[in-house]
Design an enzyme around this catalytic site. Structure first.
Site, PDB file in Angstrom:
ATOM      1  N   ASP A   1      11.306  12.532 -19.003  1.00  0.00           N
ATOM      2  CA  ASP A   1      11.402  13.809 -19.734  1.00  0.00           C
ATOM      3  C   ASP A   1      12.403  13.717 -20.885  1.00  0.00           C
ATOM      4  O   ASP A   1      12.169  14.254 -21.969  1.00  0.00           O
ATOM      5  CB  ASP A   1      11.858  14.927 -18.791  1.00  0.00           C
TER       6      ASP A   1
ATOM      7  N   GLN B   1      19.150  11.723  -9.470  1.00  0.00           N
ATOM      8  CA  GLN B   1      18.430  10.779  -8.609  1.00  0.00           C
ATOM      9  C   GLN B   1      17.175  11.578  -8.276  1.00  0.00           C
ATOM     10  O   GLN B   1      17.192  12.491  -7.442  1.00  0.00           O
ATOM     11  CB  GLN B   1      19.261  10.458  -7.371  1.00  0.00           C
TER      12      GLN B   1
ATOM     13  N   SER C   1      13.286  22.221  -9.732  1.00  0.00           N
ATOM     14  CA  SER C   1      12.060  21.525  -9.323  1.00  0.00           C
ATOM     15  C   SER C   1      11.227  22.330  -8.327  1.00  0.00           C
ATOM     16  O   SER C   1      11.772  23.033  -7.457  1.00  0.00           O
ATOM     17  CB  SER C   1      12.467  20.202  -8.669  1.00  0.00           C
TER      18      SER C   1
ATOM     19  N   GLU D   1       9.944  21.062  -5.923  1.00  0.00           N
ATOM     20  CA  GLU D   1      10.302  20.497  -4.615  1.00  0.00           C
ATOM     21  C   GLU D   1      11.224  21.471  -3.858  1.00  0.00           C
ATOM     22  O   GLU D   1      11.311  21.422  -2.639  1.00  0.00           O
ATOM     23  CB  GLU D   1      10.961  19.128  -4.828  1.00  0.00           C
TER      24      GLU D   1
ATOM     25  N   TYR E   1      16.634  15.667  -1.625  1.00  0.00           N
ATOM     26  CA  TYR E   1      16.495  15.928  -3.066  1.00  0.00           C
ATOM     27  C   TYR E   1      16.253  17.427  -3.303  1.00  0.00           C
ATOM     28  O   TYR E   1      16.911  18.048  -4.146  1.00  0.00           O
ATOM     29  CB  TYR E   1      15.325  15.095  -3.621  1.00  0.00           C
TER      30      TYR E   1
ATOM     31  N   PHE F   1       6.623   6.530  -8.752  1.00  0.00           N
ATOM     32  CA  PHE F   1       6.008   7.830  -8.439  1.00  0.00           C
ATOM     33  C   PHE F   1       4.503   7.590  -8.286  1.00  0.00           C
ATOM     34  O   PHE F   1       3.939   6.697  -8.934  1.00  0.00           O
ATOM     35  CB  PHE F   1       6.316   8.856  -9.532  1.00  0.00           C
TER      36      PHE F   1
ATOM     37  N   ARG G   1       1.894   7.015 -11.459  1.00  0.00           N
ATOM     38  CA  ARG G   1       2.092   5.804 -12.267  1.00  0.00           C
ATOM     39  C   ARG G   1       1.918   4.556 -11.416  1.00  0.00           C
ATOM     40  O   ARG G   1       1.389   3.539 -11.885  1.00  0.00           O
ATOM     41  CB  ARG G   1       3.477   5.855 -12.912  1.00  0.00           C
TER      42      ARG G   1
ATOM     43  N   GLU H   1       7.391  16.208   4.725  1.00  0.00           N
ATOM     44  CA  GLU H   1       6.503  16.136   3.557  1.00  0.00           C
ATOM     45  C   GLU H   1       6.233  17.531   3.009  1.00  0.00           C
ATOM     46  O   GLU H   1       6.173  18.510   3.777  1.00  0.00           O
ATOM     47  CB  GLU H   1       5.190  15.453   3.983  1.00  0.00           C
TER      48      GLU H   1
HETATM   49  P1  NAP Z   1      13.589  10.200 -14.318  1.00  0.00           P
HETATM   50  O1  NAP Z   1      12.540   9.563 -15.171  1.00  0.00           O
HETATM   51  O2  NAP Z   1      13.849   9.672 -12.961  1.00  0.00           O
HETATM   52  O3  NAP Z   1      14.955  10.169 -15.178  1.00  0.00           O
HETATM   53  C1  NAP Z   1      16.183  10.458 -14.574  1.00  0.00           C
HETATM   54  C2  NAP Z   1      17.268  10.264 -15.605  1.00  0.00           C
HETATM   55  O4  NAP Z   1      18.547  10.535 -14.996  1.00  0.00           O
HETATM   56  C3  NAP Z   1      17.355   8.832 -16.168  1.00  0.00           C
HETATM   57  O5  NAP Z   1      17.696   8.890 -17.525  1.00  0.00           O
HETATM   58  C4  NAP Z   1      18.502   8.232 -15.358  1.00  0.00           C
HETATM   59  O6  NAP Z   1      19.153   7.159 -15.998  1.00  0.00           O
HETATM   60  C5  NAP Z   1      19.417   9.440 -15.283  1.00  0.00           C
HETATM   61  N1  NAP Z   1      20.436   9.312 -14.234  1.00  0.00           N
HETATM   62  C6  NAP Z   1      20.242   9.050 -12.927  1.00  0.00           C
HETATM   63  N2  NAP Z   1      21.423   9.000 -12.270  1.00  0.00           N
HETATM   64  C7  NAP Z   1      22.382   9.228 -13.203  1.00  0.00           C
HETATM   65  C8  NAP Z   1      23.799   9.282 -13.165  1.00  0.00           C
HETATM   66  N3  NAP Z   1      24.475   9.059 -12.029  1.00  0.00           N
HETATM   67  N4  NAP Z   1      24.475   9.547 -14.310  1.00  0.00           N
HETATM   68  C9  NAP Z   1      23.812   9.724 -15.476  1.00  0.00           C
HETATM   69  N5  NAP Z   1      22.467   9.674 -15.579  1.00  0.00           N
HETATM   70  C10 NAP Z   1      21.762   9.423 -14.455  1.00  0.00           C
HETATM   71  O7  NAP Z   1      13.285  11.767 -14.160  1.00  0.00           O
HETATM   72  P2  NAP Z   1      12.288  12.699 -15.002  1.00  0.00           P
HETATM   73  O8  NAP Z   1      10.945  12.633 -14.386  1.00  0.00           O
HETATM   74  O9  NAP Z   1      12.469  12.453 -16.431  1.00  0.00           O
HETATM   75  O10 NAP Z   1      12.872  14.142 -14.612  1.00  0.00           O
HETATM   76  C11 NAP Z   1      13.932  14.717 -15.360  1.00  0.00           C
HETATM   77  C12 NAP Z   1      14.628  15.779 -14.510  1.00  0.00           C
HETATM   78  O11 NAP Z   1      13.687  16.780 -14.123  1.00  0.00           O
HETATM   79  C13 NAP Z   1      15.229  15.266 -13.217  1.00  0.00           C
HETATM   80  O12 NAP Z   1      16.386  16.024 -12.954  1.00  0.00           O
HETATM   81  C14 NAP Z   1      14.170  15.571 -12.174  1.00  0.00           C
HETATM   82  O13 NAP Z   1      14.764  15.703 -10.906  1.00  0.00           O
HETATM   83  C15 NAP Z   1      13.647  16.889 -12.696  1.00  0.00           C
HETATM   84  N6  NAP Z   1      12.240  17.205 -12.374  1.00  0.00           N
HETATM   85  C16 NAP Z   1      11.271  16.290 -12.651  1.00  0.00           C
HETATM   86  C17 NAP Z   1       9.950  16.630 -12.403  1.00  0.00           C
HETATM   87  C18 NAP Z   1       8.834  15.661 -12.697  1.00  0.00           C
HETATM   88  O14 NAP Z   1       7.728  15.865 -12.181  1.00  0.00           O
HETATM   89  N7  NAP Z   1       9.058  14.653 -13.524  1.00  0.00           N
HETATM   90  C19 NAP Z   1       9.630  17.893 -11.878  1.00  0.00           C
HETATM   91  C20 NAP Z   1      10.665  18.803 -11.642  1.00  0.00           C
HETATM   92  C21 NAP Z   1      11.980  18.447 -11.907  1.00  0.00           C
HETATM   93  P3  NAP Z   1      18.605   5.623 -15.854  1.00  0.00           P
HETATM   94  O15 NAP Z   1      17.466   5.515 -16.847  1.00  0.00           O
HETATM   95  O16 NAP Z   1      19.777   4.821 -16.219  1.00  0.00           O
HETATM   96  O17 NAP Z   1      18.143   5.458 -14.450  1.00  0.00           O
HETATM   97  N1  GDD Z   2       6.032   7.941  -4.521  1.00  0.00           N
HETATM   98  C1  GDD Z   2       4.963   7.814  -3.744  1.00  0.00           C
HETATM   99  N2  GDD Z   2       4.530   6.555  -3.424  1.00  0.00           N
HETATM  100  N3  GDD Z   2       4.367   8.932  -3.271  1.00  0.00           N
HETATM  101  C2  GDD Z   2       3.259   8.766  -2.506  1.00  0.00           C
HETATM  102  C3  GDD Z   2       2.755   7.504  -2.169  1.00  0.00           C
HETATM  103  C4  GDD Z   2       3.426   6.342  -2.642  1.00  0.00           C
HETATM  104  O1  GDD Z   2       3.059   5.202  -2.384  1.00  0.00           O
HETATM  105  N4  GDD Z   2       1.644   7.683  -1.413  1.00  0.00           N
HETATM  106  C5  GDD Z   2       1.466   8.992  -1.275  1.00  0.00           C
HETATM  107  N5  GDD Z   2       2.446   9.667  -1.933  1.00  0.00           N
HETATM  108  C6  GDD Z   2       2.608  11.141  -1.967  1.00  0.00           C
HETATM  109  C7  GDD Z   2       4.010  11.619  -1.594  1.00  0.00           C
HETATM  110  O2  GDD Z   2       4.159  11.624  -0.166  1.00  0.00           O
HETATM  111  C8  GDD Z   2       3.991  13.011  -2.215  1.00  0.00           C
HETATM  112  O3  GDD Z   2       3.381  13.927  -1.337  1.00  0.00           O
HETATM  113  C9  GDD Z   2       3.102  12.837  -3.440  1.00  0.00           C
HETATM  114  O4  GDD Z   2       2.433  11.588  -3.292  1.00  0.00           O
HETATM  115  C10 GDD Z   2       3.870  12.841  -4.758  1.00  0.00           C
HETATM  116  O5  GDD Z   2       4.923  11.919  -4.650  1.00  0.00           O
HETATM  117  P1  GDD Z   2       5.802  11.475  -5.935  1.00  0.00           P
HETATM  118  O6  GDD Z   2       4.911  11.028  -7.019  1.00  0.00           O
HETATM  119  O7  GDD Z   2       6.851  10.557  -5.446  1.00  0.00           O
HETATM  120  O8  GDD Z   2       6.417  12.869  -6.439  1.00  0.00           O
HETATM  121  P2  GDD Z   2       7.138  14.045  -5.624  1.00  0.00           P
HETATM  122  O9  GDD Z   2       6.202  15.221  -5.619  1.00  0.00           O
HETATM  123  O10 GDD Z   2       7.680  13.603  -4.342  1.00  0.00           O
HETATM  124  O11 GDD Z   2       8.391  14.352  -6.567  1.00  0.00           O
HETATM  125  C11 GDD Z   2       8.224  14.474  -7.981  1.00  0.00           C
HETATM  126  O12 GDD Z   2       7.935  15.799  -8.319  1.00  0.00           O
HETATM  127  C12 GDD Z   2       8.996  16.741  -8.046  1.00  0.00           C
HETATM  128  C13 GDD Z   2       8.470  18.135  -8.458  1.00  0.00           C
HETATM  129  O13 GDD Z   2       7.757  18.702  -7.393  1.00  0.00           O
HETATM  130  C14 GDD Z   2       9.527  13.963  -8.627  1.00  0.00           C
HETATM  131  O14 GDD Z   2       9.318  13.867 -10.024  1.00  0.00           O
HETATM  132  C15 GDD Z   2      10.673  14.931  -8.409  1.00  0.00           C
HETATM  133  O15 GDD Z   2      11.798  14.526  -9.196  1.00  0.00           O
HETATM  134  C16 GDD Z   2      10.210  16.322  -8.856  1.00  0.00           C
HETATM  135  O16 GDD Z   2      11.242  17.276  -8.697  1.00  0.00           O
END
Ligand code: NAP
Ligand code: GDD
Length: 396
Positions: free
Chosen positions: A36, A111, A153, A155, A176, A215, A218, A338
């Site tokens: 992001d 994290q 989130s 979550e 988390y 994730f 991907r 879960e």
């Molecule tokens: P991400 O790809 O995992 O990126 C996380 C970022 O946080 C990276 O730049 C990482 O740095 C940095 N970071 C981790 N630990 C740190 C620390 N101790 N000090 C400073 N920086 C640190 O996450 P994202 O998908 O872009 O998501 C961005 C935010 O939105 C997160 O807070 C996530 O929990 C939240 N969120 C994500 C989703 C989603 O579906 N993507 C949904 C809801 C909320 P490095 O590159 O060095 O690891």
């Molecule tokens: N990672 C992962 N790996 N997930 C799996 C797998 C696997 O091999 N197989 C099945 N899954 C299922 C997980 O159990 C979960 O129910 C779903 O796929 C999505 O998992 P993730 O892609 O790891 O995402 P997430 O939903 O747990 O968390 C993401 O979305 C949150 C918002 O709801 C992360 O981006 C969080 O940072 C974010 O807040």
């Protein structure tokens, strides 16, 4: 690395310690190297912002997602500035905020992996939860006026019934999720207690070609590309039945920006309203690459088998045939708890922010598959060139 439309420039140089005389707005992004953060940096630069990003010191490069917008620090038009720091280091956070004096702070660092949070609950609480408090306190102590975005989130909803909106109670099902609930309330406390412009964007899952490789989306598209190129035999997954409301990351960072442009601070759910299972994601991704999957067996013994191969989407590995097993379950990817079903109701964001998701599920899956396949094609072309060059050399 794929690019979105971008016109800004950035550098790694240290910013001036005094407030800039420039009138352009300044933003600070924590987590700028993440999925992001990289899209948000592009968006803000394209809007004319000066962007400051917090990066972690690492023994290997961790800036891959933002390298394409890197320019020489000596360039007078540099607009992006990177600073070392960490969410555990309050002193550095306070210094940074005091020196940069950002108009807007987007706090994305965390994290962010739910499965990993069960292995590292204390660390996750420290970074994802208390990290937010450190930043809010740094803002308060530095005495600057700024707008603050907290990356909350879906979550946090855990097993609360869907569709989930801003009024839905939080029932987090992971360390988390619990850390994010704590951070959510800290942002609200600073808003209500200190009059800070602090908002929570409660974002449902959003993906892209820049999504972290562990994730599920991907992991699937990357494995699919590798299987297609004969570099990997199988994809091992966990719970195939979990359902998620998956959106497209570039659309979601736009919502973050909109939240900080409102008159009053408020919290918003951002989601598509569509929900799909992991299995549906896998089926669609493989089908797009010409591999139709059928599922056989139950629970841990369930397997994804090739039902048919579409010849016009070649090349496929020459030894790949109907009946081959490409996907298996590995219980290591199951979670102690879960979240089975997420589906967001983003009516409030539609109405107040005028925000709509532009890229829907099917298109997003195709974008991700195409991107991973293209990356491997490029790599293969490079290898072919290197092979030809070394063949020529050995003939000389
Ligand atoms: P991400 O790809 O995992 O990126 C996380 C970022 O946080 C990276 O730049 C990482 O740095 C940095 N970071 C981790 N630990 C740190 C620390 N101790 N000090 C400073 N920086 C640190 O996450 P994202 O998908 O872009 O998501 C961005 C935010 O939105 C997160 O807070 C996530 O929990 C939240 N969120 C994500 C989703 C989603 O579906 N993507 C949904 C809801 C909320 P490095 O590159 O060095 O690891
Ligand atoms: N990672 C992962 N790996 N997930 C799996 C797998 C696997 O091999 N197989 C099945 N899954 C299922 C997980 O159990 C979960 O129910 C779903 O796929 C999505 O998992 P993730 O892609 O790891 O995402 P997430 O939903 O747990 O968390 C993401 O979305 C949150 C918002 O709801 C992360 O981006 C969080 O940072 C974010 O807040």
């Amino acid at each position: 690395m794929e690019r979105t439309k971008f016109t800004g420039k950035h550098s790694r140089e240290k910013p001036s310690t005094s407030a800039s005389a420039s009138t352009c707005r300044k933003a600070l992004i924590t987590g700028i190297t993440g999925q992001d953060g990289s899209y948000l940096a592009e968006l803000l630069l394209s809007k004319g912002y000066k962007v400051h990003g917090l990066i972690r010191r690492s023994s290997t490069f961790n800036t891959e997602r933002i390298d394409h917008i890197y320019v020489d620090p000596h360039d007078s038009e540099a607009k992006l500035f990177l600073h070392y720091g960490d969410m555990t280091d309050s002193g550095q956070l306070t210094n940074l905020i005091y020196n940069v004096k950002p108009d807007e702070i987007y706090h994305l660092a965390a994290q962010s992996h739910v499965r990993v949070s069960f292995d590292m609950p204390e660390f996750t609480g420290d970074i994802t939860g208390i990290g937010t408090t450190r930043l809010l306190e740094a803002i308060r102590r530095s005495g600057i006026k700024t707008r603050f975005y907290q990356a909350s989130s879906s979550e946090m909803f855990g097993d609360s019934p869907a569709p989930q909106n801003e009024e839905t109670p939080f029932k987090p099902q992971s360390p988390y999720g619990a850390a994010k609930v704590y951070a959510y309330w800290m942002a609200r406390n600073y808003r209500e207690g200190y009059g800070m412009f602090a908002v929570n964007g409660i974002l449902f899952n959003h993906e892209s070609p820049r999504r972290g490789e562990t994730f599920v989306t991907r992991k699937t598209t990357r494995a699919l590309a590798r299987i297609k190129f004969g570099l990997q035999d199988k994809l091992y997954l966990g719970n195939l039945d979990a359902k998620r409301d998956w959106g497209y990351a570039p659309d979601y960072v736009e919502a973050m920006w909109l939240m900080l442009q409102q008159k009053e601070p408020d919290d918003f759910v951002i989601a598509t309203g569509e929900t799909h299972s992991v299995k549906e994601f896998v089926n669609l991704a493989f089908a797009h690459a010409g591999i139709e999957i059928e599922w056989k067996g139950k629970s841990k013994s369930e397997k994804g088998i090739i039902r048919s191969l579409t010849s016009n989407l070649q090349p496929l590995p020459s030894n790949m045939k109907v009946g081959d097993c490409l996907i298996e379950i590995d219980p290591r990817y199951f979670r102690p708890l879960e979240v089975g079903f997420l589906q967001g109701d983003a009516s409030k964001a539609r109405k107040i922010l005028n925000w709509e998701p532009k890229v829907r599920f099917k298109e997003m899956v195709k974008i991700m598959v195409d991107s991973d396949i293209k990356d491997l094609e490029k790599m293969k072309q490079c290898q072919d060139v290197i092979r030809k060059l070394s063949d020529n050399k050995s003939r000389q």
